[in-house]
Write an enzyme that holds these catalytic residues in place. Structure first.
Site, mmCIF file in Angstrom:
data_model
loop_
_atom_site.group_PDB
_atom_site.id
_atom_site.type_symbol
_atom_site.label_atom_id
_atom_site.label_comp_id
_atom_site.label_asym_id
_atom_site.label_seq_id
_atom_site.Cartn_x
_atom_site.Cartn_y
_atom_site.Cartn_z
ATOM 1 N N SER A 111 -27.560 -11.845 46.114
ATOM 2 C CA SER A 111 -27.074 -12.519 44.852
ATOM 3 C C SER A 111 -26.241 -13.902 44.920
ATOM 4 O O SER A 111 -26.658 -14.775 45.734
ATOM 5 C CB SER A 111 -26.454 -11.577 43.893
ATOM 6 O OG SER A 111 -26.704 -11.797 42.803
ATOM 7 N N ASP A 122 -30.328 -15.474 43.824
ATOM 8 C CA ASP A 122 -31.748 -14.698 43.591
ATOM 9 C C ASP A 122 -32.340 -14.702 42.160
ATOM 10 O O ASP A 122 -33.190 -14.039 41.859
ATOM 11 C CB ASP A 122 -31.413 -13.040 43.982
ATOM 12 C CG ASP A 122 -30.643 -12.481 42.959
ATOM 13 O OD1 ASP A 122 -29.727 -12.985 42.573
ATOM 14 O OD2 ASP A 122 -30.723 -11.330 42.945
ATOM 15 N N ASP A 126 -28.268 -18.389 40.089
ATOM 16 C CA ASP A 126 -27.713 -17.829 41.492
ATOM 17 C C ASP A 126 -28.777 -17.911 42.456
ATOM 18 O O ASP A 126 -29.987 -18.174 42.131
ATOM 19 C CB ASP A 126 -26.741 -16.735 40.952
ATOM 20 C CG ASP A 126 -27.676 -15.428 40.856
ATOM 21 O OD1 ASP A 126 -28.753 -15.644 40.526
ATOM 22 O OD2 ASP A 126 -27.103 -14.220 41.116
ATOM 23 N N ASP A 137 -31.149 -13.808 39.229
ATOM 24 C CA ASP A 137 -31.148 -12.843 38.142
ATOM 25 C C ASP A 137 -30.060 -13.077 37.275
ATOM 26 O O ASP A 137 -29.859 -12.237 36.476
ATOM 27 C CB ASP A 137 -31.149 -11.397 38.875
ATOM 28 C CG ASP A 137 -29.806 -11.252 39.539
ATOM 29 O OD1 ASP A 137 -29.050 -12.161 39.880
ATOM 30 O OD2 ASP A 137 -29.370 -9.880 40.063
#
EC number: 5.4.2.10
Length: 447
Positions: free
Chosen positions: A103, A244, A242, A246
């Site tokens: 992340s 990834d 960010d 999400d």
């Protein structure tokens, strides 16, 4: 059954260091394969996505070896956002989805997130069962039943089309200059493409991943560069994702940041006014600002508080039948559109509001006055338990007493990093800061 490897968002740690080693990934793949292939009368498959970290390829190969050794067929995606795995797992009729990502963490870290056949993250109970299998003697498939692995080259484009489908067809982004910071992460191709196809004048940043620069001075945790670019090019709005993709934070035309709380406030009010907010309730974590709670109360909207972690937000949403939730950090979950937080979809819904209303980002993005809040982190050695120290417990008790009736205090161990997070809110900033500093000092002494 308890979990030791799994935290609030899967397994996470420094690459090539326990637990993020090829050996652990291999055993996790075999254990997950064994768990989901208990009925061997049908074919079983798993979807694997990853972000742009160098270590992702090592972990992907180890997981694939473990999964195929138990008879699971593996579908490998190119680097894709985490929500793409949530989308493609049920679409491809897979038993399991895996996202390899840490992340917002630095490139040296990595992680493994597991999704069920419905596209939602696995429950704590299922993760605990998989972890227990990892410690057991895992039966392997006969030679003729070893699984196959293949690349799925259009997975990213299926995700792009899904994201675009959430944007009202009668609207266009023509005339809107948008800065998008992809954090040199998983959305480096998808985000600029989506915005361009919908008509925006796109200024893309963080779109040159090299395996080591994900989240490095960019993205949702470092929005300063995007804010400067907005002022430089005269953009109308900025979208910061960010690693990834999400989570998201937004930046208005003046360079001011709007976090997840402000974004949720806008969506909750709009959806409530339109009769779309199920249960007239927003699910958010204990970290969300008291100002959000007051704003929602004024709008007769219920704030349902959850534990920290977007998975717990989603669990509360599913249990209560709610369709909007998220975190202050920028996870925005809209279950009408996705099974997990999706920064790009959330950004598009904000742009839709700008186009629909003709209002500026600064007008839409700041809906309430935040109560002063301070958050400090203290790093500790893995295996240590600083919160159990008597001096720390005494400092926490004293802080709670000082803030009684005028603020709130939250101390917790991070579920994704070896950090103790100390957060306080109060109108009296001097008092709040003093309380946090006292507790941080006690924790630092204990580590």
């Amino acid at each position: 059954m308890t979990r030791k490897l799994f935290g609030t968002d899967g397994v996470r740690g420094r690459a090539n260091t326990y637990p993020m080693t090829a050996e652990i990934a291999l055993r996790m793949g075999a254990a997950a394969g064994r768990y989901f292939r208990r009925d061997s009368s049908i074919a079983h498959r798993v979807v694997i996505g990853k972000d742009t970290r160098l270590s992702g390829y090592m972990i992907e190969n180890a997981l694939t070896a473990g999964l195929t050794s138990t008879g699971m067929n593996v579908l490998l995606l190119s680097p894709v956002p985490t929500p793409a795995v949530g989308l493609l797992t049920p679409s491809m009729r897979a038993d399991l989805g895996i996202m390899i990502s840490a992340s917002h963490n630095p490139a040296e870290d990595n992680g493994i997130k597991l999704f069920g056949p419905d596209g939602f993250k696995l429950s704590d109970e299922v993760e605990a069962e998989i972890e227990a299998l990892m410690a057991s003697d895992i039966p392997l498939a006969p030679a003729a039943e070893i699984g196959r692995a293949k690349h799925v080259y259009d997975g990213l484009f299926r995700y792009i089309e899904r994201v675009k489908s959430t944007f009202p067809t009668e609207l266009r982004l023509d005339g809107l200059k948008v800065v998008v910071d992809c954090a040199n992460g998983a959305a480096y191709r998808a985000a600029p493409e989506v915005l361009w196809e919908l008509g925006a004048d796109v200024v893309a940043m963080g779109v040159e991943p090299d395996g080591l620069n994900i989240n490095l001075g960019c993205g949702s945790t470092k929005p300063e560069a995007a804010a400067a670019k907005i002022r430089e090019v005269g953009a109308h709005v900025g979208i910061c994702l960010d690693g990834d993709a999400d989570r998201v934070v937004l930046i208005d035309e003046t360079g001011q940041v709007a976090d997840g709380d402000q974004i949720m406030a806008l969506f909750a009010k709009r959806w409530a006014d339109e009769g779309r907010l199920k249960g007239r309730t927003l699910a958010a974590t204990v970290m969300s600002n008291l100002g959000l709670e007051r704003f929602l109360a004024d709008e007769s909207i219920v704030l349902h508080r959850t534990a920290v972690g977007d998975r717990y937000v989603v669990e509360a949403m599913r249990a209560g039948g709610f369709n909007l939730g998220g975190e202050q950090s920028g996870h925005i979950v809209m279950t009408d559109y996705a099974t997990t937080g999706d920064g790009l979809i959330a950004g598009l819904q904000f742009l839709a509001e700008m186009v629909r209303t003709g209002q500026s980002a600064s007008t839409l993005a700041h809906n309430f006055e935040t109560v002063p809040q301070v958050l400090k982190n203290v790093r500790f050695d893995v295996g240590a338990a600083p919160l159990d120290a008597p001096a720390v417990q005494a400092a926490i008790a004293a802080g709670e007493e000082r803030l009684t009736g005028s603020g709130r205090l939250l101390i917790r161990k991070s579920g994704t990093e070896p950090l103790i997070r100390v957060m306080a809110e109060a109108e009296d900033e001097a008092l709040m800061t003093a309380v946090v500093d006292d507790i941080v000092g006690a924790v630092e002494d204990a580590v």
